[in-house]
Design a protein around this motif. Sequence first.
Motif, PDB file in Angstrom:
ATOM      1  N   LEU A  73     -28.079  10.510  45.093  1.00 46.40           N
ATOM      2  CA  LEU A  73     -28.065  10.799  43.667  1.00 46.40           C
ATOM      3  C   LEU A  73     -27.664  12.239  43.407  1.00 46.40           C
ATOM      4  CD1 LEU A  73     -28.622   8.994  41.288  1.00 46.40           C
ATOM      5  CD2 LEU A  73     -30.949   9.817  41.223  1.00 46.40           C
ATOM      6  N   PHE A 129     -24.024  12.492  43.773  1.00 50.75           N
ATOM      7  CA  PHE A 129     -23.390  11.873  42.610  1.00 50.75           C
ATOM      8  C   PHE A 129     -23.407  12.824  41.419  1.00 50.75           C
ATOM      9  CE2 PHE A 129     -22.055   8.552  39.851  1.00 50.75           C
ATOM     10  CZ  PHE A 129     -22.790   8.664  38.689  1.00 50.75           C
ATOM     11  N   LYS A 136     -20.293  14.555  39.416  1.00 50.95           N
ATOM     12  CA  LYS A 136     -20.122  14.341  37.986  1.00 50.95           C
ATOM     13  C   LYS A 136     -20.041  15.665  37.244  1.00 50.95           C
ATOM     14  CE  LYS A 136     -19.461  10.227  38.070  1.00 50.95           C
ATOM     15  NZ  LYS A 136     -18.082   9.793  37.804  1.00 50.95           N
ATOM     16  N   ASN A 140     -17.003  16.904  35.044  1.00 54.00           N
ATOM     17  CA  ASN A 140     -17.260  17.327  33.675  1.00 54.00           C
ATOM     18  C   ASN A 140     -16.612  18.679  33.373  1.00 54.00           C
ATOM     19  OD1 ASN A 140     -18.581  16.069  31.534  1.00 54.00           O
ATOM     20  ND2 ASN A 140     -20.167  17.625  31.503  1.00 54.00           N
ATOM     21  N   LEU A 155     -14.045  20.007  34.892  1.00 55.44           N
ATOM     22  CA  LEU A 155     -12.590  19.852  34.876  1.00 55.44           C
ATOM     23  C   LEU A 155     -12.137  19.236  33.557  1.00 55.44           C
ATOM     24  CD1 LEU A 155     -11.956  18.594  38.519  1.00 55.44           C
ATOM     25  CD2 LEU A 155     -11.623  20.882  37.628  1.00 55.44           C
ATOM     26  N   THR A 156     -12.847  18.219  33.104  1.00 55.06           N
ATOM     27  CA  THR A 156     -12.476  17.576  31.843  1.00 55.06           C
ATOM     28  C   THR A 156     -12.650  18.532  30.674  1.00 55.06           C
ATOM     29  OG1 THR A 156     -13.283  15.506  32.772  1.00 55.06           O
ATOM     30  CG2 THR A 156     -12.825  15.516  30.431  1.00 55.06           C
ATOM     31  N   ALA A 157     -13.707  19.326  30.706  1.00 50.61           N
ATOM     32  CA  ALA A 157     -13.925  20.314  29.648  1.00 50.61           C
ATOM     33  C   ALA A 157     -12.769  21.302  29.603  1.00 50.61           C
ATOM     34  CB  ALA A 157     -15.247  21.044  29.867  1.00 50.61           C
ATOM     35  N   GLN A 158     -12.275  21.669  30.783  1.00 55.03           N
ATOM     36  CA  GLN A 158     -11.133  22.584  30.865  1.00 55.03           C
ATOM     37  C   GLN A 158      -9.894  21.942  30.259  1.00 55.03           C
ATOM     38  OE1 GLN A 158     -10.411  25.634  31.012  1.00 55.03           O
ATOM     39  NE2 GLN A 158      -9.852  26.283  33.069  1.00 55.03           N
ATOM     40  N   VAL A 159      -9.691  20.664  30.507  1.00 53.13           N
ATOM     41  CA  VAL A 159      -8.552  19.952  29.923  1.00 53.13           C
ATOM     42  C   VAL A 159      -8.664  19.931  28.394  1.00 53.13           C
ATOM     43  CG1 VAL A 159      -7.359  17.731  29.723  1.00 53.13           C
ATOM     44  CG2 VAL A 159      -8.085  18.542  31.954  1.00 53.13           C
ATOM     45  N   HIS A 160      -9.860  19.690  27.897  1.00 56.66           N
ATOM     46  CA  HIS A 160     -10.085  19.736  26.441  1.00 56.66           C
ATOM     47  C   HIS A 160      -9.683  21.094  25.881  1.00 56.66           C
ATOM     48  CE1 HIS A 160     -11.797  15.943  25.405  1.00 56.66           C
ATOM     49  NE2 HIS A 160     -12.815  16.052  26.227  1.00 56.66           N
ATOM     50  N   LEU A 180      -7.721  23.445  27.222  1.00 58.77           N
ATOM     51  CA  LEU A 180      -6.287  23.677  27.359  1.00 58.77           C
ATOM     52  C   LEU A 180      -5.494  22.911  26.302  1.00 58.77           C
ATOM     53  CD1 LEU A 180      -5.971  23.531  31.247  1.00 58.77           C
ATOM     54  CD2 LEU A 180      -5.441  25.513  29.834  1.00 58.77           C
ATOM     55  N   THR A 181      -5.881  21.668  26.058  1.00 62.28           N
ATOM     56  CA  THR A 181      -5.181  20.869  25.052  1.00 62.28           C
ATOM     57  C   THR A 181      -5.347  21.506  23.671  1.00 62.28           C
ATOM     58  OG1 THR A 181      -5.672  18.867  26.319  1.00 62.28           O
ATOM     59  CG2 THR A 181      -4.891  18.557  24.074  1.00 62.28           C
ATOM     60  N   ASN A 182      -6.555  21.970  23.404  1.00 63.23           N
ATOM     61  CA  ASN A 182      -6.847  22.630  22.142  1.00 63.23           C
ATOM     62  C   ASN A 182      -5.912  23.804  21.904  1.00 63.23           C
ATOM     63  OD1 ASN A 182      -8.293  22.995  19.796  1.00 63.23           O
ATOM     64  ND2 ASN A 182      -9.889  24.220  20.757  1.00 63.23           N
ATOM     65  N   MET A 219     -27.195   5.955  38.053  1.00 59.73           N
ATOM     66  CA  MET A 219     -25.792   6.373  38.084  1.00 59.73           C
ATOM     67  C   MET A 219     -25.024   5.814  36.893  1.00 59.73           C
ATOM     68  SD  MET A 219     -24.708   6.077  42.060  1.00 59.73           S
ATOM     69  CE  MET A 219     -25.173   7.306  43.255  1.00 59.73           C
ATOM     70  N   LEU A 273     -22.092  10.550  30.001  1.00 57.53           N
ATOM     71  CA  LEU A 273     -20.971  11.478  30.098  1.00 57.53           C
ATOM     72  C   LEU A 273     -19.760  10.958  29.331  1.00 57.53           C
ATOM     73  CD1 LEU A 273     -21.150  12.670  33.807  1.00 57.53           C
ATOM     74  CD2 LEU A 273     -21.644  14.000  31.766  1.00 57.53           C
ATOM     75  N   MET A 326     -17.978  12.793  26.203  1.00 58.63           N
ATOM     76  CA  MET A 326     -16.556  13.110  26.263  1.00 58.63           C
ATOM     77  C   MET A 326     -15.835  12.532  25.053  1.00 58.63           C
ATOM     78  SD  MET A 326     -15.171  15.181  28.100  1.00 58.63           S
ATOM     79  CE  MET A 326     -16.425  15.469  29.324  1.00 58.63           C
ATOM     80  N   LYS A 374      -8.302  19.124  14.274  1.00 60.20           N
ATOM     81  CA  LYS A 374      -6.870  19.418  14.342  1.00 60.20           C
ATOM     82  C   LYS A 374      -6.111  18.695  13.234  1.00 60.20           C
ATOM     83  CE  LYS A 374      -6.049  21.886  18.119  1.00 60.20           C
ATOM     84  NZ  LYS A 374      -6.904  22.990  17.691  1.00 60.20           N
ATOM     85  N   TYR A 403      -1.841  14.025  19.700  1.00 63.66           N
ATOM     86  CA  TYR A 403      -2.862  14.814  20.390  1.00 63.66           C
ATOM     87  C   TYR A 403      -3.304  14.136  21.676  1.00 63.66           C
ATOM     88  CZ  TYR A 403      -6.766  18.019  21.067  1.00 63.66           C
ATOM     89  OH  TYR A 403      -7.615  18.963  21.575  1.00 63.66           O
ATOM     90  N   TRP A 454      -2.973  15.506  25.364  1.00 59.38           N
ATOM     91  CA  TRP A 454      -4.128  15.550  26.265  1.00 59.38           C
ATOM     92  C   TRP A 454      -3.745  15.011  27.644  1.00 59.38           C
ATOM     93  CZ3 TRP A 454      -7.656  13.413  29.484  1.00 59.38           C
ATOM     94  CH2 TRP A 454      -8.924  14.011  29.570  1.00 59.38           C
ATOM     95  N   VAL A 477      -1.386  17.478  29.423  1.00 61.33           N
ATOM     96  CA  VAL A 477      -2.156  18.634  29.893  1.00 61.33           C
ATOM     97  C   VAL A 477      -3.002  18.258  31.104  1.00 61.33           C
ATOM     98  CG1 VAL A 477      -4.091  20.162  29.298  1.00 61.33           C
ATOM     99  CG2 VAL A 477      -2.201  19.871  27.697  1.00 61.33           C
ATOM    100  N   TYR A 503      -2.598  20.006  34.682  1.00 58.66           N
ATOM    101  CA  TYR A 503      -3.760  20.695  35.240  1.00 58.66           C
ATOM    102  C   TYR A 503      -4.091  20.161  36.634  1.00 58.66           C
ATOM    103  CZ  TYR A 503      -8.492  22.685  35.393  1.00 58.66           C
ATOM    104  OH  TYR A 503      -9.621  23.379  35.739  1.00 58.66           O
TER     105      TYR A 503
END
Lengths: 84, 89
Positions: free
Chosen positions: A12, A15, A19, A23, A25-30, A32-34, B17, B24, B28, B39, B67, B71, B74, B78
Amino acid sequence: MSLASLANDPELQKFVAEKELENQLTAQVHHLTNVCFDKCLESNGNLSELSSRHTACLQNCVDRFLDCTTLITNRTIQRIQQGR
Amino acid sequence: MSLEPGKLDVSQRRQIMTTVQQQLAIQMAQELLQKLSDKCFKACVPKPGGTLSSSEQKCIGQCSDRYMEAWNIVSRAYGERIKREQQRQ
């Protein structure tokens, strides 16, 4: 099911660590897209499609932003090491 | 079903899990929706009226499509950058 049992479970923990990384990495993509949506599409949403120029701009934007971050990080580390 | 202290069985682990995964995903999705609204409202509704006009609605629809495409572009760029950085090390 106690929290202690959760903390002791190595599968766990692994895991959750995975995660958390996902998370981040995805936040970074958000983020960057912004930034890059505004830069490359000039906040213009009213497009029927993205041209190849738009696509190239978005790709360049990602790379240049990360270059910028790297530059700033290195410079900041230098300053700290020089004790300023 | 009694639980031995400090031990999760397979189904409990899987349940946790799945729950974490779902949380998550929801988080997201919410973040994406928030960004999209910000936007596209900014881009398409400069002067809010009594309703959303049909041209404003069309703009909002296109904006959110563009958008999402941005995404994905990007995200791919990335991922490729990370791969390049890893190969360099």
